[in-house]
Design a protein around this motif. Structure first.
Motif, PDB file in Angstrom:
ATOM      1  N   ALA A 140       0.798  -1.093  -0.442  1.00  0.00           N
ATOM      2  CA  ALA A 140       0.068   0.323  -0.331  1.00  0.00           C
ATOM      3  C   ALA A 140       0.829   1.201   0.067  1.00  0.00           C
ATOM      4  CB  ALA A 140      -0.970  -0.308   1.336  1.00  0.00           C
ATOM      5  N   THR A 141       1.497   1.278  -1.257  1.00  0.00           N
ATOM      6  CA  THR A 141       2.277   2.944  -1.520  1.00  0.00           C
ATOM      7  C   THR A 141       0.720   4.248  -0.850  1.00  0.00           C
ATOM      8  OG1 THR A 141       2.136   2.653  -3.199  1.00  0.00           O
ATOM      9  CG2 THR A 141       3.805   2.562  -1.744  1.00  0.00           C
ATOM     10  N   GLY A 142      -0.446   4.127  -1.056  1.00  0.00           N
ATOM     11  CA  GLY A 142      -1.349   5.674  -1.529  1.00  0.00           C
ATOM     12  C   GLY A 142      -2.753   4.484  -1.475  1.00  0.00           C
ATOM     13  N   GLY A 143      -3.538   5.401  -1.799  1.00  0.00           N
ATOM     14  CA  GLY A 143      -5.151   4.404  -1.619  1.00  0.00           C
ATOM     15  C   GLY A 143      -5.123   4.002  -2.964  1.00  0.00           C
ATOM     16  N   GLY A 144      -4.520   4.690  -4.478  1.00  0.00           N
ATOM     17  CA  GLY A 144      -5.612   4.320  -5.418  1.00  0.00           C
ATOM     18  C   GLY A 144      -4.897   2.402  -5.556  1.00  0.00           C
ATOM     19  N   THR A 145      -3.262   2.868  -5.080  1.00  0.00           N
ATOM     20  CA  THR A 145      -2.592   1.205  -5.408  1.00  0.00           C
ATOM     21  C   THR A 145      -2.419   0.267  -4.918  1.00  0.00           C
ATOM     22  OG1 THR A 145      -0.732   2.556  -4.160  1.00  0.00           O
ATOM     23  CG2 THR A 145      -0.723   2.645  -6.442  1.00  0.00           C
ATOM     24  N   GLY A 146      -3.803   0.426  -3.376  1.00  0.00           N
ATOM     25  CA  GLY A 146      -3.589  -0.419  -2.335  1.00  0.00           C
ATOM     26  C   GLY A 146      -4.934  -0.730  -2.576  1.00  0.00           C
ATOM     27  N   ALA A 147      -5.952  -0.124  -3.292  1.00  0.00           N
ATOM     28  CA  ALA A 147      -7.115  -1.215  -3.285  1.00  0.00           C
ATOM     29  C   ALA A 147      -6.924  -2.159  -4.631  1.00  0.00           C
ATOM     30  CB  ALA A 147      -8.137   0.347  -4.188  1.00  0.00           C
ATOM     31  N   ILE A 148      -5.909  -1.871  -5.569  1.00  0.00           N
ATOM     32  CA  ILE A 148      -6.453  -2.839  -6.663  1.00  0.00           C
ATOM     33  C   ILE A 148      -4.938  -4.062  -6.224  1.00  0.00           C
ATOM     34  CG2 ILE A 148      -4.260  -3.010  -9.166  1.00  0.00           C
ATOM     35  CD1 ILE A 148      -4.834  -0.171  -9.996  1.00  0.00           C
ATOM     36  N   VAL A 149      -4.029  -3.419  -5.311  1.00  0.00           N
ATOM     37  CA  VAL A 149      -3.337  -4.596  -4.324  1.00  0.00           C
ATOM     38  C   VAL A 149      -4.189  -5.873  -4.212  1.00  0.00           C
ATOM     39  CG1 VAL A 149      -1.699  -5.308  -2.696  1.00  0.00           C
ATOM     40  CG2 VAL A 149      -1.294  -3.610  -4.272  1.00  0.00           C
ATOM     41  N   GLY A 150      -5.409  -4.788  -3.219  1.00  0.00           N
ATOM     42  CA  GLY A 150      -6.255  -5.674  -2.390  1.00  0.00           C
ATOM     43  C   GLY A 150      -7.379  -6.699  -3.157  1.00  0.00           C
ATOM     44  N   ALA A 151      -7.564  -6.011  -4.354  1.00  0.00           N
ATOM     45  CA  ALA A 151      -8.559  -7.041  -5.239  1.00  0.00           C
ATOM     46  C   ALA A 151      -7.592  -8.288  -5.481  1.00  0.00           C
ATOM     47  CB  ALA A 151      -8.705  -5.780  -6.453  1.00  0.00           C
ATOM     48  N   PHE A 152      -6.209  -8.293  -6.231  1.00  0.00           N
ATOM     49  CA  PHE A 152      -5.905  -9.569  -6.769  1.00  0.00           C
ATOM     50  C   PHE A 152      -5.486 -10.467  -5.517  1.00  0.00           C
ATOM     51  CE2 PHE A 152      -4.894  -8.720 -10.631  1.00  0.00           C
ATOM     52  CZ  PHE A 152      -4.283  -7.162 -11.258  1.00  0.00           C
ATOM     53  N   GLN A 153      -5.189  -9.729  -4.066  1.00  0.00           N
ATOM     54  CA  GLN A 153      -4.927 -10.800  -3.556  1.00  0.00           C
ATOM     55  C   GLN A 153      -6.814 -11.002  -3.028  1.00  0.00           C
ATOM     56  OE1 GLN A 153      -1.422  -7.885  -0.647  1.00  0.00           O
ATOM     57  NE2 GLN A 153      -3.414  -8.590   0.403  1.00  0.00           N
ATOM     58  N   ALA A 154      -7.598 -10.939  -2.732  1.00  0.00           N
ATOM     59  CA  ALA A 154      -8.391 -11.180  -2.895  1.00  0.00           C
ATOM     60  C   ALA A 154      -9.213 -12.475  -3.911  1.00  0.00           C
ATOM     61  CB  ALA A 154     -10.100 -10.010  -3.040  1.00  0.00           C
ATOM     62  N   MET A 155      -8.372 -12.074  -5.199  1.00  0.00           N
ATOM     63  CA  MET A 155      -8.823 -12.940  -6.318  1.00  0.00           C
ATOM     64  C   MET A 155      -7.630 -14.814  -5.565  1.00  0.00           C
ATOM     65  SD  MET A 155      -8.830 -11.297 -10.028  1.00  0.00           S
ATOM     66  CE  MET A 155      -8.860  -9.561 -10.318  1.00  0.00           C
ATOM     67  N   GLY A 156      -6.694 -14.169  -5.007  1.00  0.00           N
ATOM     68  CA  GLY A 156      -5.483 -15.580  -4.355  1.00  0.00           C
ATOM     69  C   GLY A 156      -4.347 -15.168  -4.616  1.00  0.00           C
ATOM     70  N   GLN A 157      -3.708 -14.062  -5.298  1.00  0.00           N
ATOM     71  CA  GLN A 157      -2.252 -13.736  -5.012  1.00  0.00           C
ATOM     72  C   GLN A 157      -1.775 -13.146  -3.987  1.00  0.00           C
ATOM     73  OE1 GLN A 157      -0.526 -13.334  -7.943  1.00  0.00           O
ATOM     74  NE2 GLN A 157      -2.183 -14.288  -8.756  1.00  0.00           N
ATOM     75  N   SER A 158      -0.491 -13.668  -3.726  1.00  0.00           N
ATOM     76  CA  SER A 158       0.002 -13.818  -2.335  1.00  0.00           C
ATOM     77  C   SER A 158       0.664 -11.898  -2.850  1.00  0.00           C
ATOM     78  CB  SER A 158       1.341 -14.008  -2.462  1.00  0.00           C
ATOM     79  OG  SER A 158       2.456 -13.622  -3.953  1.00  0.00           O
ATOM     80  N   VAL A 159       1.255 -11.427  -1.238  1.00  0.00           N
ATOM     81  CA  VAL A 159       1.196  -9.902  -0.845  1.00  0.00           C
ATOM     82  C   VAL A 159       2.342  -9.385  -2.429  1.00  0.00           C
ATOM     83  CG1 VAL A 159       1.770  -8.289  -0.185  1.00  0.00           C
ATOM     84  CG2 VAL A 159       1.320 -10.090   0.718  1.00  0.00           C
ATOM     85  N   LEU A 160       3.196 -10.542  -3.032  1.00  0.00           N
ATOM     86  CA  LEU A 160       4.070  -9.682  -3.760  1.00  0.00           C
ATOM     87  C   LEU A 160       3.712 -10.515  -5.573  1.00  0.00           C
ATOM     88  CD1 LEU A 160       7.164  -9.677  -4.401  1.00  0.00           C
ATOM     89  CD2 LEU A 160       7.645 -12.214  -4.711  1.00  0.00           C
ATOM     90  N   GLY A 161       2.690 -11.227  -5.363  1.00  0.00           N
ATOM     91  CA  GLY A 161       1.742 -11.602  -6.447  1.00  0.00           C
ATOM     92  C   GLY A 161       1.526 -10.322  -7.179  1.00  0.00           C
ATOM     93  N   ALA A 162       0.274  -9.942  -5.194  1.00  0.00           N
ATOM     94  CA  ALA A 162      -0.605  -9.184  -6.288  1.00  0.00           C
ATOM     95  C   ALA A 162       0.247  -7.409  -6.848  1.00  0.00           C
ATOM     96  CB  ALA A 162      -0.939  -8.542  -4.692  1.00  0.00           C
ATOM     97  N   ALA A 163       1.572  -7.494  -5.689  1.00  0.00           N
ATOM     98  CA  ALA A 163       1.912  -5.741  -6.046  1.00  0.00           C
ATOM     99  C   ALA A 163       2.430  -6.192  -7.394  1.00  0.00           C
ATOM    100  CB  ALA A 163       3.067  -6.234  -4.919  1.00  0.00           C
ATOM    101  N   THR A 164       3.666  -6.942  -7.697  1.00  0.00           N
ATOM    102  CA  THR A 164       4.096  -7.367  -9.328  1.00  0.00           C
ATOM    103  C   THR A 164       2.441  -7.017 -10.348  1.00  0.00           C
ATOM    104  OG1 THR A 164       4.931  -9.215  -8.189  1.00  0.00           O
ATOM    105  CG2 THR A 164       5.123  -8.854 -10.922  1.00  0.00           C
TER     106      THR A 164
END
Lengths: 274, 259
Positions: free
Chosen positions: A196-220
């Motif tokens: 989470a480096t900010g609101g927008g990027t955080g939301a996208i990372v959260g969406a990917f994590q909810a789909m089953g990605q790891s933190v690193l995968g979601a960030a990538t």
């Protein structure tokens, strides 16, 4: 009139600087491989791992070594240009951040300097952009210095192979650079900032994590959504700026002449028109 | 140096040698990241950073700048990782794909405590250290003066860049350019002006480079510094002790099996 490198560089100095550059590169690559191949599961378990220290330390030390080794290759004309490029990076990057568009546009200066003066100049511009951004705006930019370094290196080598000679190649090179930049910066986002480096990027990372990605995968994946587009736009803007610079100014750089960065087609047009 | 966050005050922290402060900040961050438990970071903030901020007499500025930077990150972190942490098993609340887990919240706590340390320590360092002093001190110790030049020059250029852009905008308005309201309108009006702005600045570079070379900029000879930055034996000792502490922080968690 051309500018040439200071003639007092002895062979011993040049060897030492080459070692610094080599060592810096090795450290950056090794850090990345260790983080991605060695410890992907750890971040999924908990935040208490030494991976974050290794991420910051490896990338920062590597970036510093690369910059220290590259600065001595730069002639005075190039060094005069670097502050202008850094100011361009920061002012444009700041405007874009305030506007809230999902791109960064904070490396236009880095790519421009690399295209005119080679990858070493891009390395110095890149790392000092993040240092000064950290000093004046927000310290969050500091761990990401290595990403700008990579952008500078790739832009320099793209210029060497003639990407800026044809208009349509520049966005393609930008796309590739953006992919590499996203991949390199993902461990920092994941291990140091938890995605989470900010609101927008955080939301996208959260969406990917909810789909089953790891933190690193979601960030990538989040990086891959925004960086390639951002760098493609950056490279295009730089190509436009390069085309608009007066030929007299462009040809002043030994790098441009040596690798025929901007092509010879224009010269005949200028001879006829000017 | 108009554009840094530096705030001039007369305080013990301001009077410290910049390299001491730099070493202190680096060692602090190493400790916090090497022993990545939230109570280590919390302890560092409470026992080291807050007293230092108060001692530096610019505590309110430190707090204000840090909060501005930290709030979006910490809030986003708790929401995102609290609700979608992939390693979360003990669920407290569930809705559709969102799952509030204790592991997620602990993860967010750990990460945000470290980020808070990072940001507050950096802000404190920047607010109490004049960039010119820092660059002089580093150059004395062997950093290439080219870095000093680039950093100092950029810090002066950024406001000049903005002023130039404003000047071009005003000139175009005098010629009838319509400027939309708000920041968005301003930037849209500036787009066709960025060309001359950027090109103008880059062609200045030629003159700058020639002037610098005429003053022996690229020479490898050793220079005598005009500004001397104060130092003391106590600080010199501290600069050796702090890295030892940091090293211990790296080794101890592994040795005692906590990690």
């Amino acid at each position: 009139m051309s500018q040439s490198a200071p003639s007092r560089t002895t062979d011993a100095n040049r060897g030492r600087h080459a070692i610094l550059v080599g060592l810096g590169t090795v450290i950056v690559v090794a850090t990345y491989l260790y983080l991605v191949l060695g410890r992907p599961a750890e971040v999924a378990e908990s935040s208490t791992s030494q991976a974050s220290l290794i991420a910051i330390a490896g990338y920062v030390v590597g970036a510093i070594l690369l910059a220290a080794g590259s600065i001595h290759r730069l002639p005075t004309a190039t060094i005069a240009m670097v502050p202008v490029a850094i100011a361009l990076n920061i002012v444009v990057g700041q405007i874009v951040a305030v506007l809230g568009i999902p791109v960064y546009l904070d490396s236009i200066g880095t790519v421009l300097v690399s295209a005119l003066a080679g990858p070493a100049a891009g390395v110095v511009t890149g790392i000092l952009t993040n240092v000064i951004w950290g000093l004046t705006l927000s310290p969050i930019a500091l761990p990401y210095a290595v990403v700008q370094v990579v952008i500078g290196v790739m832009a320099g080598y793209s210029a060497r192979i003639g990407v800026f000679r044809r208009g349509w190649l520049a966005p393609v090179a930008g796309l590739v650079t953006g992919i590499v930049a996203a991949i390199i910066s993902a461990p920092i986002s994941a291990f140091v900032f938890g995605g989470a480096t900010g609101g927008g990027t955080g939301a996208i990372v959260g969406a990917f994590q909810a789909m089953g990605q790891s933190v690193l995968g979601a960030a990538t994946l989040q990086g891959l959504l925004s960086d390639p587009l951002d760098k493609a736009i950056t490279f295009t803007v730089v190509a436009l700026i390069l085309a608009a610079l007066p030929t007299r100014f462009r040809q002043r750089f030994p790098f441009v002449r040596q690798y025929n960065v901007l092509g010879t087609a224009r010269r005949s047009a200028d001879r006829n028109g000017a | 140096m108009a554009s840094t966050l530096y705030v001039a005050r007369n305080s013990p922290v301001h009077r410290l040698n910049p390299v001491t402060k730099l070493v202190a900040m680096v060692c602090l961050l190493v400790v916090v990241f090497a022993a990545p438990f939230w109570w280590v970071s919390g302890g560092v903030v409470l026992l080291v950073l807050v007293p230092a901020a108060i001692l530096s007499r610019c505590g309110t500025q430190v707090a204000r700048v840090s909060l501005t930077i930290l709030t979006p990150i910490v809030v986003a972190l708790f929401i995102v990782q609290g609700l979608t942490f992939p390693g979360g098993t003990t669920s407290l609340w569930h809705w559709w794909v969102l799952d509030l887990t204790t592991e997620g919240l602990m993860f967010a706590l750990g990460i945000s405590s470290r980020v808070i340390c990072l940001v507050v320590a950096s802000i404190l360092f920047v607010l109490t250290t004049h960039p010119g002093d820092l660059l002089s001190a580093l150059t004395e110790r062997g950093m290439s003066p080219k870095f000093s030049y680039i950093i100092s020059s950029t810090l002066q250029l950024i406001p000049a860049f903005r002023d130039r852009a404003d000047g071009i905008l005003l000139a175009q308005q005098a010629r009838g350019l319509a400027v939309g309201e708000g920041l968005r309108g301003r930037v849209r009006a500036m787009m066709p002006l960025l060309g001359p702005l950027v090109l103008g600045m880059f062609t200045d570079v030629e003159e700058r480079g020639t002037a610098m070379e005429a003053r022996g900029f690229g020479s490898a000879a050793r220079r005598t510094s005009l500004t001397s930055v104060p130092d003391s034996t106590g600080q010199r000792v501290a600069r050796w002790l702090m890295p030892v502490v940091a090293l211990a922080a790296i080794v101890l968690p592994i040795a005692t099996g906590a990690l």
